[in-house]
Design a protein around this motif. Structure first.
Motif, PDB file in Angstrom:
ATOM      1  N   MET A   1       0.834  -1.203   0.000  1.00 51.03           N
ATOM      2  CA  MET A   1       0.000   0.000   0.000  1.00 51.03           C
ATOM      3  C   MET A   1       0.869   1.255   0.000  1.00 51.03           C
ATOM      4  N   THR A   2       1.950   1.210   0.816  1.00 52.98           N
ATOM      5  CA  THR A   2       2.844   2.365   0.873  1.00 52.98           C
ATOM      6  C   THR A   2       3.463   2.621  -0.504  1.00 52.98           C
ATOM      7  N   VAL A   3       3.860   1.500  -1.140  1.00 52.53           N
ATOM      8  CA  VAL A   3       4.479   1.625  -2.457  1.00 52.53           C
ATOM      9  C   VAL A   3       3.499   2.255  -3.436  1.00 52.53           C
ATOM     10  N   ALA A   4       2.230   1.760  -3.423  1.00 49.18           N
ATOM     11  CA  ALA A   4       1.224   2.269  -4.344  1.00 49.18           C
ATOM     12  C   ALA A   4       0.979   3.759  -4.110  1.00 49.18           C
ATOM     13  N   THR A   5       0.915   4.170  -2.838  1.00 47.08           N
ATOM     14  CA  THR A   5       0.670   5.576  -2.529  1.00 47.08           C
ATOM     15  C   THR A   5       1.805   6.449  -3.042  1.00 47.08           C
ATOM     16  N   ASP A   6       3.047   5.987  -2.827  1.00 48.79           N
ATOM     17  CA  ASP A   6       4.197   6.734  -3.331  1.00 48.79           C
ATOM     18  C   ASP A   6       4.147   6.836  -4.847  1.00 48.79           C
ATOM     19  N   LEU A   7       3.792   5.728  -5.474  1.00 45.51           N
ATOM     20  CA  LEU A   7       3.736   5.704  -6.931  1.00 45.51           C
ATOM     21  C   LEU A   7       2.635   6.641  -7.445  1.00 45.51           C
ATOM     22  N   GLN A   8       1.540   6.686  -6.711  1.00 40.57           N
ATOM     23  CA  GLN A   8       0.454   7.603  -7.100  1.00 40.57           C
ATOM     24  C   GLN A   8       0.951   9.046  -7.046  1.00 40.57           C
ATOM     25  N   GLN A   9       1.758   9.343  -6.035  1.00 42.03           N
ATOM     26  CA  GLN A   9       2.324  10.700  -5.927  1.00 42.03           C
ATOM     27  C   GLN A   9       3.253  10.992  -7.101  1.00 42.03           C
ATOM     28  N   VAL A  10       4.040   9.972  -7.488  1.00 48.39           N
ATOM     29  CA  VAL A  10       4.956  10.137  -8.626  1.00 48.39           C
ATOM     30  C   VAL A  10       4.158  10.446  -9.900  1.00 48.39           C
ATOM     31  N   VAL A  11       3.069   9.703 -10.113  1.00 46.60           N
ATOM     32  CA  VAL A  11       2.252   9.930 -11.321  1.00 46.60           C
ATOM     33  C   VAL A  11       1.625  11.325 -11.261  1.00 46.60           C
ATOM     34  N   GLU A  12       1.171  11.718 -10.085  1.00 46.34           N
ATOM     35  CA  GLU A  12       0.569  13.058  -9.929  1.00 46.34           C
ATOM     36  C   GLU A  12       1.593  14.155 -10.233  1.00 46.34           C
ATOM     37  N   ASP A  13       2.783  14.029  -9.638  1.00 46.69           N
ATOM     38  CA  ASP A  13       3.840  15.028  -9.878  1.00 46.69           C
ATOM     39  C   ASP A  13       4.190  15.074 -11.367  1.00 46.69           C
ATOM     40  N   THR A  14       4.249  13.896 -11.985  1.00 47.39           N
ATOM     41  CA  THR A  14       4.597  13.818 -13.405  1.00 47.39           C
ATOM     42  C   THR A  14       3.533  14.505 -14.259  1.00 47.39           C
ATOM     43  N   ALA A  15       2.269  14.249 -13.955  1.00 52.55           N
ATOM     44  CA  ALA A  15       1.178  14.877 -14.721  1.00 52.55           C
ATOM     45  C   ALA A  15       1.233  16.393 -14.579  1.00 52.55           C
ATOM     46  N   ALA A  16       1.480  16.868 -13.354  1.00 48.76           N
ATOM     47  CA  ALA A  16       1.551  18.322 -13.122  1.00 48.76           C
ATOM     48  C   ALA A  16       2.682  18.924 -13.954  1.00 48.76           C
ATOM     49  N   HIS A  17       3.802  18.216 -14.021  1.00 45.59           N
ATOM     50  CA  HIS A  17       4.946  18.707 -14.805  1.00 45.59           C
ATOM     51  C   HIS A  17       4.649  18.664 -16.306  1.00 45.59           C
ATOM     52  N   LEU A  18       4.082  17.536 -16.765  1.00 44.09           N
ATOM     53  CA  LEU A  18       3.862  17.360 -18.199  1.00 44.09           C
ATOM     54  C   LEU A  18       2.899  18.402 -18.759  1.00 44.09           C
ATOM     55  N   TYR A  19       1.864  18.711 -18.021  1.00 43.46           N
ATOM     56  CA  TYR A  19       0.847  19.648 -18.535  1.00 43.46           C
ATOM     57  C   TYR A  19       1.491  21.024 -18.783  1.00 43.46           C
ATOM     58  N   VAL A  20       2.247  21.507 -17.821  1.00 43.43           N
ATOM     59  CA  VAL A  20       2.885  22.821 -17.969  1.00 43.43           C
ATOM     60  C   VAL A  20       3.993  22.767 -19.023  1.00 43.43           C
TER      61      VAL A  20
END
Ligand code: SF4
Length: 297
Positions: A1-20
């Motif tokens: 679960m911890t791994v999945a949560t961290d990975l979700q944060q990575v995907v979120e950070d990546t999406a925020a970066h990619l859009y801009v």
């Protein structure tokens, strides 16, 4: 679960970066295509438009600003490996939150409205926004995310026709030609014409959108389809519509086709236009959460 949560944060950070990133810095293949267009354009107004576009891209880079004020709707294309340790439902949440963060933190113009009331629904998100296209890849544990902000000027120039199968390739060419001539200068040409052929009505539209997300000028791996891409490219550039519809030799930078097999009595054809600001930014995310930014796919 911890791994999945961290990975979700990575995907979120990546999406925020990619859009801009996509909105500010257009890919090299697009820059090259626009530069080549300047060289081959013979009309004076057309050439002036293209030179202005080139300057526009340079100014955006110098000032760290957007290449166009229309931040579009955020469209993501995801290739998810079957062993990637984050469920697509969580990937979607991450893409949505990343889009919201990019919009608030940059800040970006928020274009999202309720389709009936026209009230703003939030920071470029809402019911079923952002839009995510999914592809699932067997025997792989990674995730590829591509962000393609889609401006309304070009998206409004989207077309579908259930062509008559007996009309064959001629009918397809005629519909694509009529669509682009009808669109004229509205979708901010020269851009990428995405054509989706086959499947069902909805799937042809999906394929047309998929086609515009490819690097500029790439060819379909099926030689028969690739030949049609080349023929349509030549045909559309003979229309004289030119840059921004002011007349000229360069009406489109590329024609990309995606296709699917279909029913013997169907021949759906969809057109999705992508303007000159064909913004695109991608990342590969490993199962361990490593992110590799990429403009080449
Ligand atoms: S169609 Fe493209 S270039 Fe034209 S205003 Fe919209 S995003 Fe900008």
């Amino acid at each position: 679960m911890t791994v999945a949560t961290d990975l979700q944060q990575v995907v979120e950070d990546t999406a925020a970066h990619l859009y801009v990133w996509a909105l500010k810095d257009i890919p090299q293949d697009l820059r090259d295509a626009i530069a080549a267009a300047v060289e081959r354009e013979t009309s004076v107004p057309g050439r002036r438009v293209l030179e202005t576009i080139v300057r526009n891209v340079e100014v955006a880079e110098e000032r760290q600003n957007l290449v166009c004020q229309d931040t579009g709707i955020a469209v993501y294309a995801c290739r998810v490996g079957e062993h990637f340790p984050l469920h697509p439902a969580r990937i979607y949440d991450a893409l949505k939150t990343g889009t919201e963060r990019a919009t608030v933190e940059h800040p970006l113009r928020s274009n999202a409205v309720h389709t009936i009331t026209r009230e703003n629904t939030g920071p470029n998100t809402g019911h079923r926004l952002p839009i995510v296209h999914w592809e699932f890849i067997p025997d792989w544990d990674g995730l590829d995310v591509k962000c393609v902000p889609k401006g309304s000027g070009s998206e409004n120039m989207s077309f579908l026709k259930m062509c008559v199968p007996a009309d064959g390739v001629k009918g397809i060419k005629q519909f694509v030609l009529e669509s682009i001539v009808g669109a004229g200068g509205k979708p901010c040409p020269p851009g990428i014409v995405g054509v989706g052929i086959g499947g069902s009505a909805d799937y042809a539209v999906y394929l047309a959108k998929d086609a515009i997300t490819r690097p500029v000028g790439t060819r379909n791996s099926d030689p028969v389809v690739a030949e049609l891409e080349a023929e349509l490219y030549d045909l559309l550039n003979q229309t004289g519509i030119g840059p921004m519809g002011l007349g000229g030799d360069v009406t489109v930078l590329a024609v990309h086709i995606e296709h699917a097999d279909t029913h013997m009595t169907l021949n759906p054809v969809a057109v999705n236009y992508q303007c000159w600001a064909a913004r695109r930014a991608s990342a590969h995310i490993s199962a361990a959460g490593d992110v590799d930014l990429d403009r080449e796919f």
